[in-house]
Design a protein around this motif. Structure first.
Motif, PDB file in Angstrom:
ATOM      1  N   LEU A  60       8.929  25.329  64.079  1.00  0.00           N
ATOM      2  CA  LEU A  60       9.903  24.477  63.386  1.00  0.00           C
ATOM      3  C   LEU A  60      10.489  25.236  62.207  1.00  0.00           C
ATOM      4  CD1 LEU A  60       7.866  21.138  63.291  1.00  0.00           C
ATOM      5  CD2 LEU A  60       9.703  21.744  64.881  1.00  0.00           C
ATOM      6  N   GLY A  61      11.685  24.835  61.775  1.00  0.00           N
ATOM      7  CA  GLY A  61      12.319  25.475  60.624  1.00  0.00           C
ATOM      8  C   GLY A  61      13.106  26.699  61.026  1.00  0.00           C
ATOM      9  N   PHE A  62      13.046  27.738  60.191  1.00  0.00           N
ATOM     10  CA  PHE A  62      13.812  28.955  60.425  1.00  0.00           C
ATOM     11  C   PHE A  62      12.918  30.067  60.962  1.00  0.00           C
ATOM     12  CE2 PHE A  62      16.466  26.678  57.499  1.00  0.00           C
ATOM     13  CZ  PHE A  62      17.762  27.024  57.854  1.00  0.00           C
ATOM     14  N   ARG A  63      13.472  30.830  61.870  1.00  0.00           N
ATOM     15  CA  ARG A  63      12.806  32.033  62.356  1.00  0.00           C
ATOM     16  C   ARG A  63      13.876  33.098  62.553  1.00  0.00           C
ATOM     17  NH1 ARG A  63       9.109  31.494  67.519  1.00  0.00           N
ATOM     18  NH2 ARG A  63       7.740  30.506  65.981  1.00  0.00           N
ATOM     19  N   LYS A  64      13.678  34.238  61.892  1.00  0.00           N
ATOM     20  CA  LYS A  64      14.652  35.333  61.939  1.00  0.00           C
ATOM     21  C   LYS A  64      16.047  34.825  61.572  1.00  0.00           C
ATOM     22  CE  LYS A  64      12.053  37.946  65.394  1.00  0.00           C
ATOM     23  NZ  LYS A  64      12.028  38.533  66.755  1.00  0.00           N
ATOM     24  N   ASN A  65      16.079  33.985  60.517  1.00  0.00           N
ATOM     25  CA  ASN A  65      17.318  33.437  59.947  1.00  0.00           C
ATOM     26  C   ASN A  65      18.044  32.459  60.870  1.00  0.00           C
ATOM     27  OD1 ASN A  65      17.066  34.941  57.522  1.00  0.00           O
ATOM     28  ND2 ASN A  65      17.896  36.740  58.560  1.00  0.00           N
ATOM     29  N   ASN A  66      17.388  32.040  61.931  1.00  0.00           N
ATOM     30  CA  ASN A  66      17.990  31.037  62.814  1.00  0.00           C
ATOM     31  C   ASN A  66      17.207  29.731  62.703  1.00  0.00           C
ATOM     32  OD1 ASN A  66      20.029  32.702  64.024  1.00  0.00           O
ATOM     33  ND2 ASN A  66      18.405  33.721  65.185  1.00  0.00           N
ATOM     34  N   PHE A  67      17.945  28.628  62.577  1.00  0.00           N
ATOM     35  CA  PHE A  67      17.300  27.321  62.501  1.00  0.00           C
ATOM     36  C   PHE A  67      16.924  26.886  63.913  1.00  0.00           C
ATOM     37  CE2 PHE A  67      17.101  22.688  61.691  1.00  0.00           C
ATOM     38  CZ  PHE A  67      16.261  22.716  60.590  1.00  0.00           C
ATOM     39  N   LEU A  68      15.617  26.704  64.148  1.00  0.00           N
ATOM     40  CA  LEU A  68      15.135  26.402  65.493  1.00  0.00           C
ATOM     41  C   LEU A  68      15.551  24.995  65.920  1.00  0.00           C
ATOM     42  CD1 LEU A  68      11.567  27.917  65.099  1.00  0.00           C
ATOM     43  CD2 LEU A  68      13.475  28.906  66.351  1.00  0.00           C
ATOM     44  N   ASP A  69      15.930  24.858  67.172  1.00  0.00           N
ATOM     45  CA  ASP A  69      16.357  23.578  67.733  1.00  0.00           C
ATOM     46  C   ASP A  69      15.132  22.708  67.978  1.00  0.00           C
ATOM     47  OD1 ASP A  69      17.154  21.474  69.399  1.00  0.00           O
ATOM     48  OD2 ASP A  69      18.755  22.662  70.299  1.00  0.00           O
ATOM     49  N   CYS A  70      14.972  21.674  67.173  1.00  0.00           N
ATOM     50  CA  CYS A  70      13.771  20.843  67.250  1.00  0.00           C
ATOM     51  C   CYS A  70      13.678  20.114  68.588  1.00  0.00           C
ATOM     52  CB  CYS A  70      13.757  19.838  66.095  1.00  0.00           C
ATOM     53  SG  CYS A  70      12.195  18.942  65.925  1.00  0.00           S
ATOM     54  N   ASP A  71      14.793  19.631  69.102  1.00  0.00           N
ATOM     55  CA  ASP A  71      14.769  18.918  70.386  1.00  0.00           C
ATOM     56  C   ASP A  71      14.337  19.845  71.518  1.00  0.00           C
ATOM     57  OD1 ASP A  71      15.579  16.244  69.685  1.00  0.00           O
ATOM     58  OD2 ASP A  71      17.554  17.055  69.251  1.00  0.00           O
ATOM     59  N   LYS A  72      14.807  21.077  71.472  1.00  0.00           N
ATOM     60  CA  LYS A  72      14.417  22.051  72.489  1.00  0.00           C
ATOM     61  C   LYS A  72      12.922  22.349  72.395  1.00  0.00           C
ATOM     62  CE  LYS A  72      15.635  26.648  74.228  1.00  0.00           C
ATOM     63  NZ  LYS A  72      16.520  27.843  74.037  1.00  0.00           N
ATOM     64  N   GLN A  73      12.428  22.474  71.171  1.00  0.00           N
ATOM     65  CA  GLN A  73      10.999  22.719  70.979  1.00  0.00           C
ATOM     66  C   GLN A  73      10.170  21.541  71.477  1.00  0.00           C
ATOM     67  OE1 GLN A  73      10.661  25.666  70.638  1.00  0.00           O
ATOM     68  NE2 GLN A  73      10.646  26.450  68.566  1.00  0.00           N
ATOM     69  N   LEU A  74      10.648  20.343  71.217  1.00  0.00           N
ATOM     70  CA  LEU A  74       9.927  19.151  71.671  1.00  0.00           C
ATOM     71  C   LEU A  74       9.808  19.109  73.191  1.00  0.00           C
ATOM     72  CD1 LEU A  74      11.334  16.478  69.216  1.00  0.00           C
ATOM     73  CD2 LEU A  74       8.903  16.887  69.645  1.00  0.00           C
ATOM     74  N   VAL A  75      10.880  19.439  73.875  1.00  0.00           N
ATOM     75  CA  VAL A  75      10.843  19.457  75.341  1.00  0.00           C
ATOM     76  C   VAL A  75       9.789  20.450  75.822  1.00  0.00           C
ATOM     77  CG1 VAL A  75      12.132  20.076  77.427  1.00  0.00           C
ATOM     78  CG2 VAL A  75      13.224  18.682  75.651  1.00  0.00           C
ATOM     79  N   SER A  76       9.769  21.638  75.204  1.00  0.00           N
ATOM     80  CA  SER A  76       8.792  22.662  75.593  1.00  0.00           C
ATOM     81  C   SER A  76       7.366  22.192  75.343  1.00  0.00           C
ATOM     82  CB  SER A  76       9.050  23.956  74.814  1.00  0.00           C
ATOM     83  OG  SER A  76      10.324  24.481  75.114  1.00  0.00           O
ATOM     84  N   TYR A  77       7.130  21.627  74.159  1.00  0.00           N
ATOM     85  CA  TYR A  77       5.791  21.167  73.808  1.00  0.00           C
ATOM     86  C   TYR A  77       5.332  20.034  74.723  1.00  0.00           C
ATOM     87  CZ  TYR A  77       4.538  23.779  69.597  1.00  0.00           C
ATOM     88  OH  TYR A  77       4.148  24.767  68.730  1.00  0.00           O
ATOM     89  N   LEU A  78       6.169  19.025  74.871  1.00  0.00           N
ATOM     90  CA  LEU A  78       5.753  17.851  75.642  1.00  0.00           C
ATOM     91  C   LEU A  78       5.560  18.195  77.117  1.00  0.00           C
ATOM     92  CD1 LEU A  78       8.003  15.139  73.956  1.00  0.00           C
ATOM     93  CD2 LEU A  78       5.507  15.340  73.798  1.00  0.00           C
ATOM     94  N   THR A  79       6.437  19.013  77.663  1.00  0.00           N
ATOM     95  CA  THR A  79       6.308  19.404  79.071  1.00  0.00           C
ATOM     96  C   THR A  79       4.992  20.151  79.297  1.00  0.00           C
ATOM     97  OG1 THR A  79       8.713  19.557  79.320  1.00  0.00           O
ATOM     98  CG2 THR A  79       7.358  20.686  80.968  1.00  0.00           C
ATOM     99  N   TYR A  80       4.723  21.116  78.425  1.00  0.00           N
ATOM    100  CA  TYR A  80       3.515  21.934  78.605  1.00  0.00           C
ATOM    101  C   TYR A  80       2.241  21.149  78.304  1.00  0.00           C
ATOM    102  CZ  TYR A  80       0.167  25.726  78.345  1.00  0.00           C
ATOM    103  OH  TYR A  80      -0.920  26.522  78.547  1.00  0.00           O
ATOM    104  N   MET A  81       2.210  20.454  77.172  1.00  0.00           N
ATOM    105  CA  MET A  81       0.987  19.759  76.771  1.00  0.00           C
ATOM    106  C   MET A  81       0.636  18.636  77.739  1.00  0.00           C
ATOM    107  SD  MET A  81       0.108  21.623  74.252  1.00  0.00           S
ATOM    108  CE  MET A  81      -1.394  20.731  73.866  1.00  0.00           C
ATOM    109  N   ASN A  82       1.624  17.959  78.268  1.00  0.00           N
ATOM    110  CA  ASN A  82       1.339  16.877  79.217  1.00  0.00           C
ATOM    111  C   ASN A  82       0.840  17.421  80.553  1.00  0.00           C
ATOM    112  OD1 ASN A  82       1.956  14.859  77.397  1.00  0.00           O
ATOM    113  ND2 ASN A  82       4.084  14.655  78.056  1.00  0.00           N
ATOM    114  N   THR A  83       1.343  18.582  80.948  1.00  0.00           N
ATOM    115  CA  THR A  83       0.818  19.223  82.158  1.00  0.00           C
ATOM    116  C   THR A  83      -0.616  19.709  81.915  1.00  0.00           C
ATOM    117  OG1 THR A  83       3.036  19.944  82.801  1.00  0.00           O
ATOM    118  CG2 THR A  83       1.180  21.102  83.811  1.00  0.00           C
ATOM    119  N   LEU A  84      -0.841  20.276  80.732  1.00  0.00           N
ATOM    120  CA  LEU A  84      -2.168  20.770  80.379  1.00  0.00           C
ATOM    121  C   LEU A  84      -3.193  19.638  80.352  1.00  0.00           C
ATOM    122  CD1 LEU A  84      -3.900  23.186  79.356  1.00  0.00           C
ATOM    123  CD2 LEU A  84      -3.221  22.510  77.028  1.00  0.00           C
TER     124      LEU A  84
END
Length: 323
Positions: free
Chosen positions: A203-227
């Motif tokens: 979350l927040g900034f990485r390498k001066n780019n503001f991370l897309d929170c919605d995109k991160q949420l999709v990645s987290y929820l998809t993976y964690m729910n499968t796990l």
């Protein structure tokens, strides 16, 4: 006496109604275009005066922690130490002149807990494993410094500083499997409790780019729910701890609003196999400190003191005992 016709009566009624409405508008202060004054009483004694058009929104700023204190948020009540009505990044509609005061948590008033044998009092689990990043690593070091025998108290840690979901997929999962196997045969042992606390580094900034929170949420929820389906089949009970508070005035690459958004969506989007541990709200209600004991007490607005880490640990143990 001349009789008033219906037109005159209606005209008089209209005049009286207009006068009444004008009185109500000025007495309540609701008038389109009126400027309202908001005064923020900063921790250093200075004032920040903000002019806001009536009915428009104002965003509360983050403020750097003054020496020995943690900035928690803002309140219309002076002298509060925790449980702010408004957190950094929150917005409110302004319809009158207002004053807000900083909510400051005094670090030397924070309880210093004895955490030895705390996990031993949690029954029903063969092992308790924490999965996370540098905050989890600091928790592990804190327990060790406090004399907690991790193996004796059935505690495991899978963590790496500065990492998030990608690291867990590539390296962390195999380390977690090793920790689970230490609990013994799946058919004979009690369940393994796994407490995930990943997210802050995605979350927040990485390498001066503001991370897309919605995109991160999709990645987290998809993976964690499968796990979850895989781990539940190994007799594991799953917990997800909220991403906990930061002070973005100190750690400018993090954003309080994004953290709250991430937490809310993770809480409602995770599979029912997970139990949500809302340490974020608990810390905001009860206070926390961000001076890092392992870095000469440096306050970076992100990493917690040993006292706060121990209180988070105790909260997790209480949650495990209550289920």
């Amino acid at each position: 006496m001349m009789k008033k016709n219906r037109y005159d009566i209606c005209r008089m009624a209209g005049i009286f109604l207009a006068i009444f409405c004008a009185i109500m508008v000025f007495s309540t202060g609701v008038w389109a275009g009126t400027q309202r004054s908001v005064v923020l009483h900063n921790p250093d004694g200075t004032l920040t005066k903000i002019s806001v058009q009536n009915g428009q929104q104002m965003t509360f700023p983050a403020v750097k922690n003054p020496a020995g204190y943690g900035f928690m948020g803002w309140s219309p009540e002076q002298g509060k130490t925790c449980a702010p009505e408004y957190e950094a990044g929150q917005q409110i509609y302004i319809r009158k002149n207002m004053h807000f005061y900083p909510v400051l948590y005094k670090w030397d008033k924070e309880p210093d807990l004895n955490v030895k044998h705390m996990a031993e009092n949690v029954n029903g689990y063969s092992r308790i494993i924490f999965v996370g990043d540098s905050r989890t690593k600091i928790l592990k070091h804190t327990l060790e410094v406090q004399g907690v025998d991790l193996e004796e108290e059935r505690l495991g840690f899978v963590c790496k500083s500065g990492q998030g979901l990608s690291w867990f997929k590539e390296e962390g999962l195999s380390l977690l499997e090793e920790e689970i196997n230490k609990a013994g045969n799946v058919q004979e042992r009690e369940p393994v409790a796994i407490i995930f606390n990943l997210g802050i580094n995605d979350l927040g900034f990485r390498k001066n780019n503001f991370l897309d929170c919605d995109k991160q949420l999709v990645s987290y929820l998809t993976y964690m729910n499968t796990l979850a389906r895989n781990l539940s089949g190994q007799n594991c009970r799953l917990y997800y701890m909220s991403v906990n508070p930061v002070n973005s005035a100190r750690k400018r690459k993090k954003d309080e609003t994004q953290i709250r958004y991430f937490n809310e969506n993770m809480k409602h989007g995770l599979d029912s196999s997970y139990f949500w541990i809302d340490t974020y709200s608990w810390l905001m209600q009860n206070g926390y400190s961000t001076h890092n004991d392992f870095f000469a007490g440096r306050d970076d607005g992100l990493h917690y003191s040993m006292r706060t880490s121990k209180r988070i640990y105790q909260y997790c143990m209480e949650v495990l005992k209550g289920l």
